[in-house]
Design a protein around this motif. Structure first.
Motif, PDB file in Angstrom:
ATOM      1  N   ASN A 195      26.213   5.635 -22.707  1.00 47.88           N
ATOM      2  CA  ASN A 195      26.390   6.957 -22.091  1.00 47.88           C
ATOM      3  C   ASN A 195      27.580   7.750 -22.610  1.00 47.88           C
ATOM      4  O   ASN A 195      27.555   8.969 -22.609  1.00 47.88           O
ATOM      5  N   ALA A 196      28.664   7.053 -22.981  1.00 50.34           N
ATOM      6  CA  ALA A 196      29.880   7.782 -23.391  1.00 50.34           C
ATOM      7  C   ALA A 196      30.385   7.250 -24.727  1.00 50.34           C
ATOM      8  O   ALA A 196      31.353   6.504 -24.790  1.00 50.34           O
ATOM      9  N   PRO A 197      29.678   7.612 -25.844  1.00 51.89           N
ATOM     10  CA  PRO A 197      30.120   7.118 -27.154  1.00 51.89           C
ATOM     11  C   PRO A 197      31.512   7.625 -27.503  1.00 51.89           C
ATOM     12  O   PRO A 197      31.957   8.655 -27.002  1.00 51.89           O
ATOM     13  N   HIS A 198      32.179   6.855 -28.376  1.00 58.03           N
ATOM     14  CA  HIS A 198      33.529   7.183 -28.864  1.00 58.03           C
ATOM     15  C   HIS A 198      34.575   7.137 -27.749  1.00 58.03           C
ATOM     16  O   HIS A 198      35.575   7.850 -27.807  1.00 58.03           O
ATOM     17  N   ARG A 199      34.317   6.316 -26.732  1.00 61.31           N
ATOM     18  CA  ARG A 199      35.367   5.938 -25.790  1.00 61.31           C
ATOM     19  C   ARG A 199      35.461   4.422 -25.860  1.00 61.31           C
ATOM     20  O   ARG A 199      34.452   3.717 -25.878  1.00 61.31           O
ATOM     21  N   ALA A 200      36.697   3.918 -25.871  1.00 59.83           N
ATOM     22  CA  ALA A 200      36.931   2.524 -26.248  1.00 59.83           C
ATOM     23  C   ALA A 200      36.198   1.518 -25.363  1.00 59.83           C
ATOM     24  O   ALA A 200      35.505   0.629 -25.861  1.00 59.83           O
ATOM     25  N   LEU A 201      36.350   1.628 -24.025  1.00 60.92           N
ATOM     26  CA  LEU A 201      35.741   0.614 -23.162  1.00 60.92           C
ATOM     27  C   LEU A 201      34.218   0.699 -23.194  1.00 60.92           C
ATOM     28  O   LEU A 201      33.527  -0.324 -23.247  1.00 60.92           O
ATOM     29  N   THR A 202      33.676   1.910 -23.200  1.00 55.31           N
ATOM     30  CA  THR A 202      32.213   2.066 -23.273  1.00 55.31           C
ATOM     31  C   THR A 202      31.678   1.449 -24.560  1.00 55.31           C
ATOM     32  O   THR A 202      30.692   0.705 -24.548  1.00 55.31           O
ATOM     33  N   ASP A 203      32.332   1.766 -25.691  1.00 51.35           N
ATOM     34  CA  ASP A 203      31.882   1.220 -26.978  1.00 51.35           C
ATOM     35  C   ASP A 203      32.031  -0.302 -27.013  1.00 51.35           C
ATOM     36  O   ASP A 203      31.196  -1.005 -27.593  1.00 51.35           O
ATOM     37  N   ALA A 204      33.099  -0.819 -26.391  1.00 53.68           N
ATOM     38  CA  ALA A 204      33.292  -2.279 -26.355  1.00 53.68           C
ATOM     39  C   ALA A 204      32.183  -2.935 -25.526  1.00 53.68           C
ATOM     40  O   ALA A 204      31.656  -3.991 -25.899  1.00 53.68           O
ATOM     41  N   ARG A 205      31.823  -2.308 -24.398  1.00 48.16           N
ATOM     42  CA  ARG A 205      30.727  -2.848 -23.566  1.00 48.16           C
ATOM     43  C   ARG A 205      29.413  -2.879 -24.351  1.00 48.16           C
ATOM     44  O   ARG A 205      28.674  -3.852 -24.317  1.00 48.16           O
TER      45      ARG A 205
END
Length: 930
Positions: free
Chosen positions: A146-156
């Motif tokens: 849902n929120a690309p290029h944000r660290a925690l979202t991309d890590a998940r």
């Protein structure tokens, strides 16, 4: 070590810690026992301003990080998470590189955990994925992102991706795992433990996979046996079309938001009429007609009802894939009877299991790309039914490796050999022979034609899509081409006796061959041939550079082009070129004479004999091409030219030879041989006349039907054509002034359209000048500037980048004039810098012009103008790809209004409002219209 995996993703101020870029956000996800057990996220203050393009990409602002901790304060907390674990990232070199650079900078120990790169692992385990960026893989594997290029979202998302990859790894068969273990040490990821555990599990497993079989130690997908059924058609063609196109027909039932297009049915009927009357047909179908479906429906009906195969040829593999993946599955739902479809490409597209198995066994000193390629192919073999390498995306130098293991290297297979029934190429040929519709490409169709119809199964009727490329493709296949890399590759594939080459291994495995093979003479002659090849191509490079000094107008398409005529060159230097070419043919002929006795040995195995014959054939092909290019009597019916990369290596030379006029060859060798050929494209006419294309292709007038199918789009409401009347006139030596005016217009239009512009140039030189001028003057934080030949990546990669970033401007030449589909709001303006006339000194154009003059025709009217009009129509067609698209075509070249021939361009496109006014007035109108 326990099974703990820690995934990290970092957002940074730029791409390189070496350039003092800093981490601004860290996201970490811990996986234990195949589930996520812990998450960590923090902003980090970089003590520097965040560039605006990073803020645009990530949404992270200076305010977000102003009161955040600095890296030093969080370093121990971050590193503690990685104790006794694998470190995982999507492009691990980037994240680990940044992390370790910061740790070292702040006096902490760097991490040296075993690593897993999910980009690399995804390439191996999902080689057929459409792309390997995190977003593309998430979409492909249906992972919510849902929120690309944000660290925690991309890590998940990376963590979920890894769990899917781990799951996929556990489905691989024993043989594949065993081969991957031998390649593992050359990979970036530390996969030894995972592979070894899976191997042990499989060793003690009794479960058999019924979809996999083993051949030559390779696990491959078992081929399903297809039943051949007799198909009956018990309806007339009219009823067949009614049941598909009309109210409550199958189209309405099976297509979302279906709107009837009268032109589509009209085209289907035209194609069918041509088949029935055994006529050829030229059908121009404007954008939005739905021409692919329109010609496939009558082709399928005709093939099944008459029980005779119909061939469909496309110019691009992209359209082939579209036919197989999109159109054919839809038509199976629309048509009331089953039908058989097959795709056949050239041998070089299909893998040879025998060659691949040998390459796995022998090559030990591979570079990373080749190791990755082998790993990808191993997994792909457990999934592919076709063995067609176009199904997957190899790394760039992986294609060079694939050439060595393709069916092209097989030679003719013995029907009694077990390899015969395992050959993907022969399987594709068998499928082609049983098909109702055979899909192929112009290149193979023309190769078949040039080889007296020995490659494709017989056919009497065909549909040639993208037909405006047919003559040009045929010319290439009736001509000859040779370059330095190709020549050296053919030699290197054989090699000398002392190295780990094909020949070295052949003699080591069969020492009895040395009784008849003169190894010392081979090595000396081989060295001579390699050196002579190098010298010849260097000499040609120098020769073209010197001709450039004498004639500054030499054609330049990113390469310098020089047309040569052996009888007219006459200089001492050219005579040296001829001597060198002759000497090289002698050396290669001697190599063939040294190899040939091996094929006569009674002890030689059939597969080795095939390989030998294939290498001899390839060596002979160099001789044939050199003789045609340099050593045979010149013919006025052929054009020969040299291209060099002026700033490339000193042997970056490409040699070409083509027939000047294809019409007689196509008329006698193709159209008179076949019952009915349908040629279709969106661009076949000039001023609604097919005469130019008919003459160019050699279509016999009395046996040709023509039809022009109108677009259903409302061009007069969707498009504005705008032409400024105050640009500098380029023909008075004011190129720089003209480029400056184009660049200013690009910037002004970009403000109105928020970027979303495709700018088409006719010369690479002009594109480069405009690009560097724009770089100096445009706000690079506001606009993403992408340029063909300057920005890295293929055409499709540049197009994807253009669509990914807001406010993008794409500068293109040559191939960008057509086949680039950017529907919707991604594209609001197509700017055409110059009307697309061929440079008058382009070798092929020059030769064709001379030929037309000799036959009393006007080269401008017969060749230059029609070519330019058709190319212009292609460029114009980039803008409107759907009924909802809207935009401006901005033509910087006022000849379209001022020149006598300007109306040829305007009368050849759909009727649209045209504004011819000052640049300022045009920009004001454009802003108002948008």
């Amino acid at each position: 070590m326990n099974s703990k995996y820690v995934v990290i993703d970092l957002e940074t101020t730029g791409h390189s810690p070496a350039n003092s870029d800093k981490i601004i956000e860290a996201g970490i996800v811990v996986i234990e026992g195949d589930s996520i057990t812990e998450e960590f996220s923090t902003f980090l203050n970089p003590n520097m301003a965040i560039p605006s393009f990073i803020t645009n990409l990530t949404g992270i602002t200076d305010d977000d990080v102003r009161h955040a901790p600095i890296f030093h304060d969080k370093a121990l907390e971050i590193t503690a998470l990685f104790e006794n674990s694998y470190l995982i990232a999507h492009n691990v070199a980037f994240d680990l590189g940044f992390l370790n650079e910061e740790l070292a900078l702040h006096g902490f120990s760097q991490l040296n955990n075993p690593v897993i790169d999910t980009v690399e692992l995804a390439r191996i385990l999902y080689p057929h994925a459409p792309g390997f960026k995190l977003g593309q893989l998430a979409n492909f594997l249906q992972i919510e992102h849902n929120a690309p290029h944000r660290a925690l979202t991309d890590a998940r998302v990376t963590a979920e991706l890894f769990l899917k990859l781990k799951e996929k790894l556990q489905t691989l068969p024993f043989e594949t795992i065993t081969h991957l273990l031998t390649l593992e040490k050359g990979l970036q990821s530390d996969l030894y433990r995972q592979l070894q555990e899976q191997k042990q599990k499989l060793l003690f497993s009794t479960q058999e996979v019924d979809t996999i079989e083993t051949f030559r130690g390779l696990a491959i997908k078992k081929q399903a046996q297809k039943k051949q059924e007799t198909i009956h058609v018990d309806t007339s063609f009219g009823h067949y079309l009614d049941a598909i196109y009309e109210a409550n027909g199958s189209m309405q039932k099976h297509m979302d938001h279906y709107e009837k297009r009268s032109g589509q049915r009209e085209m289907s009927e035209t194609v069918y009429d041509a088949f029935q009357s055994q006529n050829h047909a030229l059908v121009e179908a404007e954008t939005g007609t739905g021409k692919t479906l329109a010609y496939l429906l009558p082709a399928i009906y005709e093939a099944v009802s008459k029980r005779k195969r119909i061939l469909v040829s496309t110019y691009t593999t992209q359209l082939q894939s579209q036919l197989l993946d999109d159109e054919i599955p839809l038509i199976r739902r629309l048509v009331p009877f089953p039908f058989r479809v097959a795709l056949l490409k050239g041998r070089q597209h299909y893998i040879s299991l025998e060659k691949f198995e040998r390459a796995l066994a022998y090559e030990q000193d591979d570079n990373y790309d080749i190791i990755l390629t082998k790993a990808m192919i191993l997994v792909w073999l457990t999934e592919t039914e076709t063995g067609d390498i176009d199904e997957i995306q190899l790394p760039s130098s992986g294609y060079l490796f694939f050439k060595q293991v393709s069916s092209d290297m097989e030679g003719a297979l013995d029907p009694s050999s077990p390899d015969f029934f395992r050959s993907y190429y022969l399987r594709a040929r068998k499928s082609a022979q049983q098909a109702d519709i055979l899909i192929t490409n112009h290149a193979l169709l023309c190769t078949d034609m040039a080889n007296d119809y020995q490659l494709l199964p017989t056919y009497e009727k065909a549909v040639i899509d993208e037909a405006h490329h047919f003559e040009e493709t045929a010319a290439k296949h009736f001509g000859a081409a040779l370059d330095y890399v190709c020549s050296q590759n053919i030699l290197n594939q054989v090699g000398i006796t002392s190295e780990n080459s094909w020949l070295g291994r052949l003699l080591a495995d069969n020492p009895e061959f040395l009784e008849v093979f003169r190894a010392e003479k081979w090595n000396a002659m081989f060295t001579n041939a390699k050196q002579e090849t190098d010298d010849l191509f260097r000499m040609l490079f120098q020769y073209v550079l010197e001709q450039r000094q004498k004639d500054k107008s030499l054609s330049d398409i990113g390469r310098l082009q020089y047309r040569f005529d052996g009888e007219k060159e006459g200089s001492r230097q050219w005579n040296t070129v001829i001597e060198m070419a002759a000497r090289l043919t002698y050396y290669i002929r001697d190599l063939i004479h040294l190899l040939s006795p091996l094929t006569q040995l009674k002890t030689i195995e059939a597969d080795l004999e095939e390989e030998l014959n294939k290498h001899i054939e390839d060596l002979q092909s160099i001789i044939n091409r050199l003789e045609r290019l340099f050593l045979t009597k010149e013919s006025s019916q052929e054009v020969k030219w040299i291209e060099i990369e002026a700033h490339g290596a000193k042997n970056a030379v490409y040699l070409y030879c083509e027939p000047v006029a294809m019409a007689p060859l196509l008329q006698d060798g193709f159209f008179q041989q076949k019952e009915s050929i349908i040629l279709t494209s969106a661009t076949l006419t000039m001023r609604n006349s097919f005469t130019f294309m008919q003459n160019r292709l050699g279509l016999p007038g009395e046996k040709v039907m023509t039809a022009k199918i109108k677009s259903p789009f409302s061009y007069e409401n969707q498009v504005q054509l705008m032409v400024p009347d105050d640009f500098p006139d380029i023909k008075y030596g004011r190129l720089d002034d003209f480029v400056e005016a184009v660049s200013e217009a690009i910037i002004s239009m970009a403000h109105i359209t928020d970027g979303r512009m495709l700018v088409l140039f006719t010369s690479y030189d002009m594109l480069k000048k405009a690009y560097y001028l724009l770089k100096e003057t445009i706000d690079v934080n506001q606009y993403m500037l992408i340029a063909q030949g300057i920005s890295s990546g293929s055409r499709s990669r540049l197009k994807k980048n253009f669509q990914t970033f807001d406010n993008s401007i794409l500068l293109g030449t040559s191939s960008f004039w057509e086949g680039v589909d950017i529907p919707g709001e991604d594209l609001s303006c197509v700017m055409i810098a110059r009307l697309p006339f061929q440079p008058p000194n382009h070798p092929v154009y020059e030769a064709k012009s001379n030929y037309l003059q000799e036959t009393g025709k006007n080269p401008f009217i017969e060749l230059a103008l029609p070519d330019a009009v058709i190319r212009f129509k292609q460029g114009f067609g980039r803008l409107i790809r759907s009924a909802k698209d809207r935009g401006i075509v901005f033509v910087c070249d006022n000849r379209i209004k001022k020149a006598r021939y300007g109306n040829y361009f305007l009368d050849s496109i759909p009727g649209v409002p045209v504004t011819f006014d000052s640049t300022q007035a045009i920009l004001e109108k454009a802003e108002e219209w948008f």
